[in-house]
Each structure stands twice: as C-alpha cells, then as structure tokens.
Design a protein around this motif. Structure first.
Motif: not given
Length: 534
Positions: A294-304
C-alpha cells in the motif's frame, strides 16, 4: 552577510587528518551566535544573514581591512599558506539525526548557500553536499584557519546551533585528506551501507546545480567531476554495489530482519511517499518477494508510474488524508517524505489497533527521512518500534569480510584518481609563471624594437623590413624561452618531475623578480573587496 575580522587569530589544535577528525575540538565561545542570525525552522530553511545595511557595511569594512592588513604586514603570513581545498561537515558517523536535520540544506537552497559562502572573506569557491546522512561544505580557502573559522560561523548562523556545540560533532579535512574523503563518499565507502548507489547520484547533482547557478569554481568543479569518475570506477571494477547498497534497501533488509522469518513476506507493508527513496523501498520489497504494497502519496501519478514498472506486484494507492487509517491496517510502515514536521506522533500511533501476534505483535516504523517523519516520542510505546537512518548500522554488519575486501580494492582505485587530481592541481601553479615570464620577455623585446626603429628614423625602414626584424627578435625570444617554458610544463604523471617543475617555477620567480604568487593572491583579495563593495 555579517562578516568577521579578516585576519583574526587562527584555531589551535584543529584536526587536519581523518584520524584527528573525530576528536573533540577545544571549546571556544561562538562568535556567530546573535539575535539577528538566520536559522532553519521546522517549516523550512531560512537564511537572513547579510540582509540589513549595517551588516553589509560591516562586511565591506572588514574586507577592506583585510586588504589593508594584507598590504601592510600580512603578505608573508599568507604566502606561507597555499590556497587549501577543505571540507567541513558532519555525517551519520559523527552526528545524531537530531542535529543533522537542523543543518540540512534543501537542494533548492544549495545555490544560495554557495553564494553566501563565497562572499566570506577567505573563501574563493564552495559547494554543498546535503543528504539524509551528511551535510558537508567543500571550499577553496585563501587561508585554511581563517576560512574554516568563517564557514563554522556561517553554519552556526544558518542553523542556530552555537559553534561550541557544533564543534563537538564536526569533522574538518584539508587538501589530500579532503579530496580522498569526497572520493570515498562518491564511491560509497563512507556511506552507512557500503557501496550505496544513491550517493553517487547526489554528488552528480551537486555538479548540475553548480553549473546551472554558475556557483562552482574551477577547483571545486574538477574535484567533484573526478570524484564522480572515482565513484563510477569503484562500482564497475569492484562489484561493491552487490547486496544492500542504498538506504532504501537497507531499510527493507532491517524490517525483514526484525520480522519473524516465517511471516516476513506476508506482513502488511505500507510505504508513505512515492519519491525517489519511496520508490526504491517499493522496488526492494518487490525484489524480496512482497506481492502487495500500500502506498500513500499526495497524488496518484507517481504511484501509477511505479505500478506500471512493477507489474508483478499489487500496488494500492491511498491519498494522504487516509494515511492514519492505512497505518492501522499495516504491520510495517516505511516513511520517506519531504515533510518538515512529523507525520506520526505518540497520540496517532497509540490510537492504532494492535497488529497480529503472527508478526510479533509490534508495529514497525522505518523512517528514512531527514527531517524525521516519525516523532521520537513514538518509541516510548510498547507496541511500536521505530527505526531511523541511524539504526541501519545493523544491516551494515552483515557480510563484513566481503565488504572489507572490496573496500581495499576500492582504495587502490581512489588513490589512483587522487594522484591524478593532485597532479592536475599542482600543474596549475606554473601557469601564471609561464604567462608572466612570456609577458616579461615580450615587454623587453618590444622596448628594444622601439629603440631600434627610432635610431633608423621613421622612413628608413619599409614595412617588410620592420616585420622581418620583429620576426627575428620574436624568434630569438622564443628560442631563449623554450628551455625555461618546457621545464615549467608537466603532465603530473611523474611525482619527481612535478617536484622539479615546481622548483624551477620558484627559481624563475626569484631570478626575474616576477612575484607571481604574491600578485595572484593580491588580485584575489582585491576581487573580494570589490565584491563586498558592490
């Protein structure tokens, strides 16, 4: 910038070698701690030095005073010292994270810091290397003792930490020791995890930032570029990067080491932050066999983007406002963000539900951020354990024998690169003498030609005849200078030849009264005065 007296007494007992760097320096009252100094707050880095008119006036007066003292009586004292390359800083080996985070300088502030350092009376060039494990300042100083004192006071003002307290943790290295240290840093030999690759990228970034801002001088630029070369050679020729080679990989190794072996891969993993460090944590977890993260981040772009790269791993994105609820469902929490304030405090973690006894009944927080993302108060809880970058030393102890062998091989490479850099720097000493000797000979030639042409009369010689006489005199001068100039040129590959070259340089300076070294030093100090006056 608030300046200090340009020619103040030097430090006594200052360590000049790496062996002495760890010794505690003698206590001395901080001359840089005042109510108007800049400091780094938890909300960001702030430099306020030199912003009011009074301080600027003091800086100009101090610089002019330095020049006047130099002209009056200080010349001989300065001539006893060659401009020194020096490093002053602190690292994970000498300083706890609590102090490192106060001195950390964000990359966006590197150019500004370089400019302020170069405005100091005795600093010609500067560079800043600030990472989670170290904050080091590299300078070329007109005077070793005076320059180091000025940098220490600058560090005290920008951090709000008194010099007397800083001195307990700082290391200071000079010339070949400073150069070797940077080469070792670039090669990963000074890292918490031997051979880590991320530090080489950070050294490269120092050069990029310096080139973009125009802040790096000739010596520092070459120093860092040669350090990059040394780092690349060590990694390619010794295989030192095998195994856990970064802070991120060591963090994963540590977490898996603490978990029960039978359940380590089934533990619920949470990574907060999807930047460079967070991405590396996710990659290392994947390489160890973790299938769900599970990854928490401000936005989804880097996680994608990470999800697209690691197709065999289930990567679940959660927004930042779900950080606490995500932590409630995790056994291991990795934090890697640029937040200046802690993300987890004691009351946050205390409210989380307990984890399964299958994974030891304790929730692990692995914090690889500087400043820290997990408050130190969390470690007071019985059902939580907190690890930060200082705790990664446990991972370093693994496979010690193999690492030492690779380190010995690396030192051979570093010594080769060190000799190459020092030969380049030593060879620079003869260039001003070559130019001044050539200029001296040309002045004599031109003066004698003018006398000759005046004796013949204005119309007695044709242009062709004058050119022939000028060419003949020029040829004589060139042939007479050929021997001396050849003995002033050296590629630095032979230490005996280099020593002879420098002896020849000093002899020519004496014979022709060139005073090259004094002229260059006076020009440097004049440049400092002009800069302060502007």
């Amino acid at each position: 910038m608030a300046a200090t007296t340009g020619l103040a007494p030097s430090f006594v007992g200052m360590p000049k070698t790496k062996a002495a760097a760890g010794r505690r320096l003698p206590a001395r009252r901080s001359e840089g701690a005042s109510s108007s100094v800049g400091f780094r707050t938890r909300k960001g880095f702030r430099c306020e030095i030199g912003t009011d008119l009074q301080e600027k006036a003091q800086a100009r007066a101090s610089s002019v005073s330095a020049l006047e003292q130099f002209k009056a009586a200080g010349k001989d004292r300065y001539m006893k010292e060659r401009s020194s390359i020096a490093v002053i800083g602190l690292s994970v080996h000498t300083t706890p994270v609590e102090m490192r985070e106060k001195l950390a300088i964000p990359e966006a502030q590197w150019s500004r810091a370089i400019g302020e350092l170069c405005n100091l009376n005795h600093i010609e060039e500067a560079a800043v290397l600030s990472t989670c494990n170290r904050m080091e300042i590299y300078v070329v100083a007109l005077s070793w003792h005076r320059g180091i004192r000025e940098v220490m006071e600058w560090m005290a003002k920008t951090s709000g930490i008194p010099v007397s307290e800083l001195r307990e943790h700082l290391f200071m290295l000079r010339d070949s020791d400073a150069t070797r240290h940077l080469f070792e840093v670039s090669a990963g030999l000074d890292s918490l995890v031997l051979g880590e690759g991320q530090i080489l990228a950070q050294v490269k970034q120092v050069v990029r930032v310096g080139q973009d801002s125009g802040g790096l001088g000739k010596n520092i630029d070459r120093l860092f570029k040669d350090a990059i070369t040394a780092g690349k050679r060590v990694r390619s020729e010794t295989n030192i990067s095998s195994g856990a080679v970064s802070v991120s990989s060591a963090a994963v190794e540590l977490a898996l080491m603490k978990l029960p072996k039978s359940d380590s891969l089934s533990a619920r993993m949470l990574v907060i932050g999807a930047g460079k460090m967070g991405k590396l944590v996710i990659k290392h977890l994947s390489s160890k066999g973790c299938k769900r993260i599970v990854v928490v981040n401000r936005s989804t772009e880097r996680v994608d983007a990470i999800r697209e790269e690691l197709k065999d791993v289930e990567i679940i994105y959660k927004p930042l406002d779900e950080m606490i609820s995500s932590a409630a469902e995790a056994d291991v929490v990795f934090t890697s963000t640029a937040s200046d304030a802690p993300l987890f405090l004691k009351e946050h973690v205390e409210a989380l539900p307990p984890v399964s006894e299958a994974v030891g009944g304790v929730r692990f927080f692995v914090d690889i951020s500087v400043p820290r993302n997990v408050g130190s108060c969390v470690s007071e809880l019985e059902l939580a354990r907190v690890f930060n970058v200082d705790n990664l030393k446990e991972v370093v102890e693994a496979n010690k024998e193999d690492r030492l062998r690779k380190a010995r091989e690396a030192q051979t490479i570093i010594t080769q690169e060190l000799k190459r850099f020092e030969a380049w720097r030593d060879s620079l000493e003869t260039v001003p003498t070559i130019k001044k000797l050539r200029s001296y000979a040309d002045r004599i030639k031109n003066a004698e030609l003018e006398k000759c042409f005046q004796k013949f009369g204005e119309d007695a010689l044709t242009k062709k005849m004058k050119r022939a006489i000028e060419d003949a005199c020029g040829g004589i001068v060139n042939k007479l200078l050929r021997g001396p100039l050849e003995n002033l040129r050296c590629d630095g590959s032979d230490s005996r030849t280099l020593d002879e070259t420098l002896e020849n340089m000093h002899a020519l300076n004496r014979m022709y009264n060139l005073d090259t070294e004094k002229d260059i030093l006076e020009q440097k100090i004049k440049a400092k005065v002009e800069k302060a006056q502007n």
